[in-house]
Design an enzyme around this catalytic site. Structure first.
Site, PDB file in Angstrom:
ATOM      1  N   CYS A  86       0.831  -1.215   0.000  1.00  0.00           N
ATOM      2  CA  CYS A  86       0.000   0.000   0.000  1.00  0.00           C
ATOM      3  C   CYS A  86       0.862   1.260   0.000  1.00  0.00           C
ATOM      4  CB  CYS A  86      -0.983  -0.042   1.172  1.00  0.00           C
ATOM      5  SG  CYS A  86      -2.299   1.165   0.975  1.00  0.00           S
ATOM      6  N   HIS A 173      -3.735  -5.278   0.163  1.00  0.00           N
ATOM      7  CA  HIS A 173      -3.268  -5.799   1.457  1.00  0.00           C
ATOM      8  C   HIS A 173      -3.313  -7.326   1.464  1.00  0.00           C
ATOM      9  CE1 HIS A 173      -2.831  -2.037   3.668  1.00  0.00           C
ATOM     10  NE2 HIS A 173      -3.802  -1.602   2.876  1.00  0.00           N
ATOM     11  N   GLU A 175      -2.088  -9.163   3.695  1.00  0.00           N
ATOM     12  CA  GLU A 175      -2.101  -9.660   5.076  1.00  0.00           C
ATOM     13  C   GLU A 175      -3.504  -9.810   5.657  1.00  0.00           C
ATOM     14  OE1 GLU A 175      -1.204  -6.758   3.999  1.00  0.00           O
ATOM     15  OE2 GLU A 175      -1.710  -5.116   5.360  1.00  0.00           O
ATOM     16  N   SER A 227      -3.392 -11.643  37.072  1.00  0.00           N
ATOM     17  CA  SER A 227      -4.839 -11.467  37.000  1.00  0.00           C
ATOM     18  C   SER A 227      -5.510 -12.803  36.722  1.00  0.00           C
ATOM     19  CB  SER A 227      -5.158 -10.507  35.851  1.00  0.00           C
ATOM     20  OG  SER A 227      -4.757 -11.110  34.623  1.00  0.00           O
ATOM     21  N   GLY A 228      -4.704 -13.813  36.427  1.00  0.00           N
ATOM     22  CA  GLY A 228      -5.276 -15.098  36.037  1.00  0.00           C
ATOM     23  C   GLY A 228      -5.557 -15.159  34.544  1.00  0.00           C
ATOM     24  N   VAL A 230      -4.388 -15.115  30.460  1.00  0.00           N
ATOM     25  CA  VAL A 230      -3.396 -16.008  29.841  1.00  0.00           C
ATOM     26  C   VAL A 230      -1.990 -15.403  29.870  1.00  0.00           C
ATOM     27  CG1 VAL A 230      -4.032 -15.237  27.500  1.00  0.00           C
ATOM     28  CG2 VAL A 230      -2.824 -17.376  27.775  1.00  0.00           C
ATOM     29  N   ASP A 231      -1.859 -14.098  29.623  1.00  0.00           N
ATOM     30  CA  ASP A 231      -0.512 -13.509  29.556  1.00  0.00           C
ATOM     31  C   ASP A 231       0.202 -13.594  30.907  1.00  0.00           C
ATOM     32  OD1 ASP A 231      -1.356 -12.869  27.022  1.00  0.00           O
ATOM     33  OD2 ASP A 231      -1.787 -10.775  27.497  1.00  0.00           O
ATOM     34  N   SER A 232      -0.492 -13.127  31.956  1.00  0.00           N
ATOM     35  CA  SER A 232       0.208 -13.113  33.243  1.00  0.00           C
ATOM     36  C   SER A 232       0.397 -14.531  33.781  1.00  0.00           C
ATOM     37  CB  SER A 232      -0.480 -12.198  34.258  1.00  0.00           C
ATOM     38  OG  SER A 232      -1.773 -12.617  34.530  1.00  0.00           O
TER      39      SER A 232
END
Ligand code: XMP
Length: 519
Positions: A86, A173, A175, A227-228, A230-232
């Site tokens: 683009c 695009h 992607e 925080s419970g 997925v990341d943490s």
């Protein structure tokens, strides 16, 4: 150690992250960088190809074209293959001597292009192929050193290559999923043109990540709030794996969570064998602090401040017991860190609502084991190390929790109503096997009353909004189109079973122009 990588040079396009993710899906490690990287000594080691992103600006703005042209000249002299998408396509085109026309007929959305070359770059496309466009400037004429690969409309250049095979441009695009087989274009560029050979996969990086944590932390001690989500959870798991008992994890129950969530997190961490895990029930402190507060930003501020106070208290307690901490663990992931060029090229930024600023006395250095990964990659890592499935597939949940899903003041009564409605929604979606496909699904409680009838009684109760969105990174989101029967069943259960709600509506707003959360 990462051997091969590609750089996505960021011009502030809305799909820049998507380009990087697609490259990684194709097994080539991609990083988003500012264009200055091409002038930085040593940065291009092991970089076999570059991709230029799209952008909100137009190349034809006169003050833009000269500096960009200079940069593009440097870039094309590097003899590294480069693909412009683009805005990137247009930059490369003018740098190579093509003609760019501004304005005219902009192409937005689905557009038909015609292949005019057999070049392998577009071999995954039909002769006439539908692609996704979003531009107003257009490349119209190419010099003899370049060849058109596809055209659109009245002979605009939709794709080109330089005759030395080093410079490629696509106006569309590849992607986005709206371009069928778009991945074949990226794959052809990465594998056939740049000749990337290795296959990068996030789940193969676990040993390296753990080694890096060990090196970073040394003999130090790490404190982390989880925080419970997925990341943490994955970050906590990896840090614990690296340093064992020198890792301490705190979960703050703010009383604004989903039904059963606080217990679920404690049980999961216990089952995962975390010894130094502490759950703090601070519900009353949070809910009392929110009394009579209506403004969502004010709610956010109070919740963040309360969190710091509670966390600080716990940290003091743990410090007294175990000694000083040296590091703070965080579940920061790649999109949290890389700001777009539109607001400052390449500057590292932590979203304020994701990461709470801690008091100075703690003076902790950060450990962020997932800072280079996207959420789907974190999930794959989580799966490989054996994090329970329900933790991995948890939908993102905002730090201020239900406080920003209740219109008006947060009370215990409102929280109970929302919790019941939300539980019905989540259960209904799980029952219909629809939960894990969604980016987020939740209820919002509106303090707007309307008339209903139950049995022979007139009711005058509140409204529940069901919000369900599809997204890949929360930057943009589309309205999910669930099975109508499933939605009706859930709505009917909420209106009939939850005292305090007599009307349920479905939110049909995408992001933009809406946001995912209501408040
Ligand atoms: P919006 O509503 O801005 O949300 O489209 C984008 C994503 O961010 C989450 N969100 C938040 N997360 N604190 C958080 O930790 C917040 O204050 C907050 N506001 C929105 C939202 O759930 C979505 O995933």
């Amino acid at each position: 150690m990462i051997l091969e990588r590609t750089y996505v040079i960021d011009y502030g396009g809305q799909y820049t992250h998507l380009i990087a993710r697609r490259c990684r899906e194709l097994g080539v490690y991609a990083e988003i960088v500012p264009q200055e990287v091409i002038f930085t000594k040593g940065m291009l080691v092991n970089v076999k190809g570059l991709i230029l992103s799209g952008g909100p600006r137009t190349v034809s703005e006169s003050d833009m074209s000269t500096p960009f042209k200079k940069n593009m000249n440097v870039l094309t002299k590097l003899r590294i293959p480069v693909l412009g998408i683009c805005f990137g396509h247009q930059l490369l085109a003018i740098a190579c001597g093509a003609t760019l026309e501004s304005g005219g007929n902009p192409e937005y959305g689905h557009t038909l292009i015609t292949r005019v070359s057999d070049d392998s770059m577009l071999s995954g496309f039909d002769k006439e192929h539908n692609v996704w466009m979003s531009h107003s400037d257009q490349v119209t004429e190419l010099p003899d050193t370049m060849t058109a690969l596809a055209v659109s409309g009245d002979q605009r250049v939709a794709a080109f290559k330089s005759n030395d095979g080093l410079v490629y441009g696509v106006q569309f695009h590849p992607e986005v999923t709206h371009t069928p087989n778009g991945m074949t274009v990226l794959n052809a560029f990465l594998r056939d043109v740049c000749r990337y050979e290795e296959t990068w996969r996030s789940e193969d990086q676990i040993d390296d990540i753990v080694e890096r944590i060990k090196e970073e932390v040394g003999e130090g001690r790490v404190l982390m709030g989880t925080s419970g989500g997925v990341d943490s959870t994955v970050a906590a798991y990896l840090i614990r794996k690296a340093i064992g008992d020198r890792f301490f994890c705190v979960f703050v129950d703010n009383g604004l969570l989903r039904e059963g969530e606080a217990e679920e997190v404690s049980v999961a961490f216990d089952e995962m064998g975390f010894k130094n895990f502490e759950a703090v029930d601070a519900s009353d402190e949070f809910i009392d602090g929110l009394k009579d507060v209506e403004d969502p930003e004010e709610k956010r501020r109070i919740i963040a401040e309360t969190f710091i106070r509670v966390f600080e208290r716990k940290a003091h307690e743990l410090t007294d017991k175990h000694g000083q901490f040296d590091f703070l663990g965080q579940g920061t992931i790649y999109p949290d860190r890389v700001e777009s060029a539109a607001t400052g090229i390449g500057t590292a930024m932590i979203k304020s609502h994701h990461n709470v600023r801690l008091p100075d006395w703690m003076q902790l250095k950060l450990v962020e084991p997932l800072k280079d990964l996207y959420k789907d990659e974190v999930r794959r890592v989580g799966h490989k190390i054996g994090i329970p499935k329900h933790m991995i597939w948890r939908q993102p949940f905002p730090g201020p929790s239900f406080a920003i899903r209740i219109g008006g003041p947060v009370t215990r009564e409102q929280l109970t109503i929302l919790r019941e409605a939300d539980l019905i929604l989540q259960k209904g979606l799980i029952e219909a096997n629809a939960y894990s496909e969604l980016w987020q699904s939740f209820c919002v409680l509106l303090p707007i009353q309307s008339v209903g009838v139950m049995g022979d009684e007139r009711t005058y109760e509140q409204t529940c909004v069901i919000r369900m969105v599809d997204s890949s990174d929360a930057m943009t989101a589309s309205v999910s189109q669930p099975d109508w029967e499933v939605l009706l069943r859930i709505a009917s259960r909420i209106a009939n079973q939850v005292a305090g709600i007599n009307r349920v509506v479905y939110d049909l707003t995408s992001k933009p122009p809406g946001t995912i959360e209501w408040y």
